[in-house]
Scaffold this motif. Structure first.
Motif, PDB file in Angstrom:
ATOM      1  N   UNK A  21       0.835  -1.186   0.000  1.00  0.00           N
ATOM      2  CA  UNK A  21       0.000   0.000   0.000  1.00  0.00           C
ATOM      3  C   UNK A  21       0.873   1.239   0.000  1.00  0.00           C
ATOM      4  N   UNK A  22       0.308   2.372  -0.459  1.00  0.00           N
ATOM      5  CA  UNK A  22       1.064   3.607  -0.514  1.00  0.00           C
ATOM      6  C   UNK A  22       1.495   4.083   0.859  1.00  0.00           C
ATOM      7  N   UNK A  23       0.721   3.717   1.912  1.00  0.00           N
ATOM      8  CA  UNK A  23       1.062   4.191   3.244  1.00  0.00           C
ATOM      9  C   UNK A  23       2.383   3.599   3.730  1.00  0.00           C
ATOM     10  N   UNK A  24       2.732   2.390   3.253  1.00  0.00           N
ATOM     11  CA  UNK A  24       3.968   1.751   3.676  1.00  0.00           C
ATOM     12  C   UNK A  24       5.161   2.365   2.973  1.00  0.00           C
ATOM     13  N   UNK A  25       4.987   2.780   1.740  1.00  0.00           N
ATOM     14  CA  UNK A  25       6.034   3.430   0.959  1.00  0.00           C
ATOM     15  C   UNK A  25       7.232   2.522   0.727  1.00  0.00           C
ATOM     16  N   UNK A  26       7.008   1.223   0.588  1.00  0.00           N
ATOM     17  CA  UNK A  26       8.087   0.319   0.221  1.00  0.00           C
ATOM     18  C   UNK A  26       7.594  -0.633  -0.855  1.00  0.00           C
ATOM     19  N   UNK A  27       8.498  -1.108  -1.678  1.00  0.00           N
ATOM     20  CA  UNK A  27       8.200  -2.093  -2.713  1.00  0.00           C
ATOM     21  C   UNK A  27       9.456  -2.931  -2.912  1.00  0.00           C
ATOM     22  N   UNK A  28       9.713  -3.888  -2.014  1.00  0.00           N
ATOM     23  CA  UNK A  28      10.971  -4.622  -2.030  1.00  0.00           C
ATOM     24  C   UNK A  28      11.095  -5.562  -3.223  1.00  0.00           C
ATOM     25  N   UNK A  29      12.326  -5.917  -3.518  1.00  0.00           N
ATOM     26  CA  UNK A  29      12.648  -6.760  -4.662  1.00  0.00           C
ATOM     27  C   UNK A  29      12.401  -8.235  -4.400  1.00  0.00           C
ATOM     28  N   UNK A  30      12.551  -8.662  -3.147  1.00  0.00           N
ATOM     29  CA  UNK A  30      12.620 -10.093  -2.868  1.00  0.00           C
ATOM     30  C   UNK A  30      11.307 -10.832  -3.030  1.00  0.00           C
ATOM     31  N   UNK A  31      10.163 -10.131  -3.143  1.00  0.00           N
ATOM     32  CA  UNK A  31       8.898 -10.836  -3.367  1.00  0.00           C
ATOM     33  C   UNK A  31       8.319 -10.578  -4.761  1.00  0.00           C
ATOM     34  N   UNK A  32       9.129 -10.035  -5.680  1.00  0.00           N
ATOM     35  CA  UNK A  32       8.684  -9.825  -7.060  1.00  0.00           C
ATOM     36  C   UNK A  32       8.487 -11.157  -7.780  1.00  0.00           C
ATOM     37  N   UNK A  33       7.608 -11.176  -8.779  1.00  0.00           N
ATOM     38  CA  UNK A  33       7.507 -12.297  -9.709  1.00  0.00           C
ATOM     39  C   UNK A  33       8.563 -12.099 -10.788  1.00  0.00           C
ATOM     40  N   UNK A  34       9.477 -13.047 -10.903  1.00  0.00           N
ATOM     41  CA  UNK A  34      10.512 -12.982 -11.947  1.00  0.00           C
ATOM     42  C   UNK A  34      10.100 -13.885 -13.107  1.00  0.00           C
ATOM     43  N   UNK A 158      16.399 -18.971  -2.131  1.00  0.00           N
ATOM     44  CA  UNK A 158      16.969 -19.659  -3.283  1.00  0.00           C
ATOM     45  C   UNK A 158      15.879 -20.183  -4.212  1.00  0.00           C
ATOM     46  N   UNK A 159      16.123 -20.038  -5.538  1.00  0.00           N
ATOM     47  CA  UNK A 159      15.202 -20.525  -6.559  1.00  0.00           C
ATOM     48  C   UNK A 159      16.023 -21.246  -7.634  1.00  0.00           C
ATOM     49  N   UNK A 160      15.493 -22.368  -8.126  1.00  0.00           N
ATOM     50  CA  UNK A 160      16.133 -23.110  -9.213  1.00  0.00           C
ATOM     51  C   UNK A 160      15.106 -23.312 -10.318  1.00  0.00           C
ATOM     52  N   UNK A 161      15.524 -23.101 -11.572  1.00  0.00           N
ATOM     53  CA  UNK A 161      14.631 -23.204 -12.726  1.00  0.00           C
ATOM     54  C   UNK A 161      15.246 -24.138 -13.759  1.00  0.00           C
ATOM     55  N   UNK A 162      14.453 -25.019 -14.345  1.00  0.00           N
ATOM     56  CA  UNK A 162      14.909 -25.900 -15.410  1.00  0.00           C
ATOM     57  C   UNK A 162      13.850 -25.966 -16.504  1.00  0.00           C
ATOM     58  N   UNK A 163      14.315 -26.150 -17.721  1.00  0.00           N
ATOM     59  CA  UNK A 163      13.398 -26.213 -18.866  1.00  0.00           C
ATOM     60  C   UNK A 163      14.030 -27.041 -19.977  1.00  0.00           C
ATOM     61  N   UNK A 197      18.848 -23.807 -17.494  1.00  0.00           N
ATOM     62  CA  UNK A 197      18.924 -24.016 -16.056  1.00  0.00           C
ATOM     63  C   UNK A 197      19.400 -22.710 -15.435  1.00  0.00           C
ATOM     64  N   UNK A 198      18.772 -22.300 -14.359  1.00  0.00           N
ATOM     65  CA  UNK A 198      19.125 -21.035 -13.719  1.00  0.00           C
ATOM     66  C   UNK A 198      18.959 -21.112 -12.218  1.00  0.00           C
ATOM     67  N   UNK A 199      19.717 -20.279 -11.526  1.00  0.00           N
ATOM     68  CA  UNK A 199      19.655 -20.204 -10.070  1.00  0.00           C
ATOM     69  C   UNK A 199      19.537 -18.745  -9.672  1.00  0.00           C
ATOM     70  N   UNK A 200      18.597 -18.437  -8.762  1.00  0.00           N
ATOM     71  CA  UNK A 200      18.418 -17.088  -8.209  1.00  0.00           C
ATOM     72  C   UNK A 200      18.683 -17.128  -6.709  1.00  0.00           C
ATOM     73  N   UNK A 201      19.300 -16.074  -6.211  1.00  0.00           N
ATOM     74  CA  UNK A 201      19.500 -15.920  -4.769  1.00  0.00           C
ATOM     75  C   UNK A 201      19.021 -14.535  -4.384  1.00  0.00           C
ATOM     76  N   UNK A 202      18.016 -14.452  -3.506  1.00  0.00           N
ATOM     77  CA  UNK A 202      17.416 -13.181  -3.111  1.00  0.00           C
ATOM     78  C   UNK A 202      17.622 -12.964  -1.605  1.00  0.00           C
TER      79      UNK A 202
END
Length: 287
Positions: A21-34, A158-163, A197-202
């Motif tokens: 919400x605007x009242x919090x005034x934050x939008x962190x990166x770690x919960x984004x949909x990549x 940690x996130x791991x992706x394979x395709x 194959x990819x690895x993310x670390x947040x």
């Protein structure tokens, strides 16, 4: 055509907001949909109504692309440049292009998130898709890629992706131009494998780290070109996620190294250090 530098513009109506919400005034990166961290592929989709608009400096004054969450399970990517910018290519007409990703399963327990992505482009005639001093890649006719994807989150960070999937191209011509004996390779109505194959670390709301290996067609860099290896690594930052202004609060910057190898030509193209920026804004409808 490479999209090494992409800058996104988000000019939205007043009823668009962010995950917080605007009242919090934050939008962190770690919960984004990549969707495509360092041009890997994930099994995630945007929430319904959330969207991203991207504008590459290389394509100005034409629009570049956008992602949109049609439903919580279905996301589309519309490559606006082929549709509009196709008029100024040698083809002189729109180039049909559409990408869809559908998530079948969301992670629960040991079961990973599972999705399927498909993309279609039709080149009316031969078009130079990738050009450097030493290498050219031309495509014509119908192009498809199919990518079943699995993603798994370990703990909070940690996130791991394979395709593993397939690419189809009506006609593909690859050539070198700066060697003593130039090399040309032609492929017609050709099916080719793709894999990633990819690895993310947040670790924080400010920064995330990424590494990926791809074979075959990718979406953003050396894009939609099959029969190549690509190794990428880099990081994303949210420099202003606590800013009072929403346009800055949701800005993300990805800096990455892009390394492409074409085994048919035995040539390498890329930047070995993570210095190429990718900047975007991601918008979500207020609940």
């Amino acid at each position: 055509m490479l999209r090494f530098i992409c800058i996104s513009i988000g000019v939205m109506s007043c009823h668009l907001s962010y995950a917080q919400t605007d009242s919090v005034r934050t939008n962190p990166l770690d919960d984004d949909v990549y969707l495509h961290p360092v041009d890997c592929i994930t099994a995630y989709t945007l929430p319904k109504g959330e969207w991203i608009y991207g504008q590459s400096l290389q394509t100005l004054p034409f629009p570049s692309w956008m992602f949109y969450g049609i439903t919580d399970k279905l996301t589309t990517q519309i490559d606006l440049l082929p549709w509009i910018g196709g008029f100024v290519t040698e083809l002189k007409k729109p180039i049909p292009s559409l990408n869809l990703r559908y998530q079948f399963v969301e992670q629960h327990g040991a079961v990973p998130s599972i999705a399927f992505e498909a993309m279609f482009i039709y080149f009316w005639d031969t078009l130079d898709r990738f050009e450097t001093v030493s290498t050219h890649v031309y495509e014509s006719g119908a192009y498809w890629h199919f990518k079943p994807v699995m993603s798994y989150q370990f703990g909070d960070d940690w996130y791991v992706h394979t395709s593993v999937g397939a690419d189809y191209i009506g006609a593909l011509i690859m050539e070198t131009t700066d060697t003593v004996e130039p090399v040309t390779r032609n492929f017609t109505k050709s099916w080719n494998p793709n894999a990633a194959v990819g690895v993310d670390y947040r670790p924080s709301p400010f920064i995330s780290y990424h590494i990926a290996c791809n074979y075959g067609a990718t979406l953003t860099f050396l894009e939609n070109v099959p029969r190549k290896f690509m190794f990428t690594y880099g990081f994303r930052v949210a420099p202003f996620y606590k800013n009072r202004f929403g346009i800055l609060r949701s800005m993300r910057i990805e800096l990455l190294s892009i390394n492409g190898y074409f085994p048919d030509l035995k040539t390498y193209q890329g930047i070995p250090v993570p210095i190429y920026p990718y900047i975007y804004w991601q918008w979500q409808r207020r609940p």
